[in-house]
Write an enzyme that holds these catalytic residues in place. Structure first.
Site, PDB file in Angstrom:
ATOM      1  N   GLU A  32      23.901  56.342  52.126  1.00 40.72           N
ATOM      2  CA  GLU A  32      24.094  56.941  50.792  1.00 40.72           C
ATOM      3  C   GLU A  32      23.646  56.003  49.662  1.00 40.72           C
ATOM      4  OE1 GLU A  32      25.067  59.937  49.328  1.00 40.72           O
ATOM      5  OE2 GLU A  32      24.693  60.705  51.332  1.00 40.72           O
ATOM      6  N   HIS A  34      20.980  54.011  49.673  1.00 41.05           N
ATOM      7  CA  HIS A  34      19.542  54.254  49.488  1.00 41.05           C
ATOM      8  C   HIS A  34      19.316  55.615  48.831  1.00 41.05           C
ATOM      9  CE1 HIS A  34      19.444  51.607  53.199  1.00 41.05           C
ATOM     10  NE2 HIS A  34      18.629  50.956  52.387  1.00 41.05           N
ATOM     11  N   ASP A 147      22.733  43.936  46.226  1.00 39.94           N
ATOM     12  CA  ASP A 147      21.952  42.722  46.501  1.00 39.94           C
ATOM     13  C   ASP A 147      21.618  42.056  45.177  1.00 39.94           C
ATOM     14  OD1 ASP A 147      21.780  43.122  49.385  1.00 39.94           O
ATOM     15  OD2 ASP A 147      20.570  44.857  48.874  1.00 39.94           O
TER      16      ASP A 147
HETATM   17  O1  PAF Z   1      16.764  45.480  50.032  1.00 35.68           O
HETATM   18  C1  PAF Z   1      15.942  45.727  50.940  1.00 35.68           C
HETATM   19  O2  PAF Z   1      16.065  46.698  51.691  1.00 35.68           O
HETATM   20  C2  PAF Z   1      14.758  44.801  51.155  1.00 35.68           C
HETATM   21  O3  PAF Z   1      15.108  43.478  50.887  1.00 35.68           O
HETATM   22  C3  PAF Z   1      13.498  45.207  50.348  1.00 35.68           C
HETATM   23  C4  PAF Z   1      13.738  45.129  48.860  1.00 35.68           C
HETATM   24  C5  PAF Z   1      13.078  46.613  50.729  1.00 35.68           C
HETATM   25  C6  PAF Z   1      12.349  44.256  50.674  1.00 35.68           C
HETATM   26  O4  PAF Z   1      12.045  44.255  52.033  1.00 35.68           O
END
Ligand code: PAF
Length: 277
Positions: A32, A34, A147
């Site tokens: 969710e 993403h 992140d």
């Molecule tokens: O956050 C993520 O999934 C990864 O670090 C990313 C930004 C796609 C880079 O590979």
């Protein structure tokens, strides 16, 4: 003849696009969190582009590159339902052909906190994100606030390498207990999940203490660290209060500082953060 003396102004005329493109870079194993990025991209753009690429250069030799959860069919089904226009799934060979040796090194920011525990990780992220942005040339690229140090890295490369993309940071999506959604949550057993709830509980408690007037970083972190360390099923990697751009530790807390945390529960490493608002 037009003479332009600022990169910003140059971009406005040279990159004028009829259609607005929103990019959501991912490593798949979509959840969710993403999908909230995809939905923001869908709301704000004409074309929504998602990349799925498990980037080997951001995993250390001891990390879970080979075990990282992969489920392309399920990911594609989810993206179809969100009305995504294009999904790009490049191969490792195409991204990193034989002889590939150009990398983006972002310096000090890559060495602290996450960088200390995952040497090379942020330069791997910086390199792949620079490549994905130059391949896809989006107007806006979407990343999750969970992140936080990655977001700082991406803002830094975007600014310092003049990539000219609008970086949109979307709020962390949490489960009903406050655990930040992450593809690595798939690794947690039920009892580890219960332990993991302590992460957000700790952040929340610190946030509340700040709201109640405690502004001394040492007092706040020391209290929380001793509570966490009394639970033997958690290995604390760091808990700190930093500014959101350079990740420098602060002595006195103020608005927009971040409380950042990383722990290991069993064999799973989890990170989270909260912004002082
Ligand atoms: O956050 C993520 O999934 C990864 O670090 C990313 C930004 C796609 C880079 O590979």
């Amino acid at each position: 003849m037009q003479i332009i003396e600022s990169i910003e102004d140059f971009r406005k005329i040279s990159h004028k696009k009829e259609t607005k493109v929103g990019l959501v870079p991912t490593m798949g194993a979509l959840h969710e969190g993403h999908l909230s990025l995809v939905r923001a991209a869908r709301r704000e753009n004409d074309i929504v582009l998602v990349t799925i690429f498990v980037n080997p250069t951001q995993f250390g030799p001891e990390e879970d590159f080979l075990q990282y959860p992969r489920n392309i069919e399920r990911d594609l089904d989810l993206l179809k339902k969100e009305d995504v226009d294009i999904v790009l799934i490049p191969t490792v060979d195409e991204m990193y052909p034989d002889g590939f040796s150009t990398t983006v090194n972002i310096g000090k920011l890559s060495e602290k906190f996450e960088g200390q525990f995952r040497p090379g990780h942020f330069n791997g992220v910086a390199t792949v994100v620079t490549k994905l942005l130059s391949i896809c040339r989006p107007n806006v690229a979407y990343f999750g606030a969970k992140d936080a140090q990655q977001c700082a890295v991406i803002n830094k490369i975007n600014k310092e390498l003049n990539l000219g993309v609008e970086i949109s940071i979307q709020p962390t999506v949490r489960d009903e207990n406050g655990l930040a959604l992450s593809s690595r949550n798939y690794y947690l057993s039920d009892s580890e999940k219960t332990t993991a709830n302590l992460i957000f509980h700790t952040l929340n408690k610190m946030h509340k203490s700040w709201k109640n007037g405690i502004t001394n970083s040492k007092i706040l972190t020391n209290q929380a660290i001793s509570t966490l360390q009394s639970d033997k099923s958690i290995e604390l990697h760091y808990l700190a209060i930093v500014d959101s751009e350079h990740f420098e530790e602060v002595d006195t807390l103020k608005y927009d500082n971040l409380i950042i945390i990383a722990v290991k529960i069993g064999s799973t490493r989890l990170i989270d953060n909260i912004t002082l608002t």
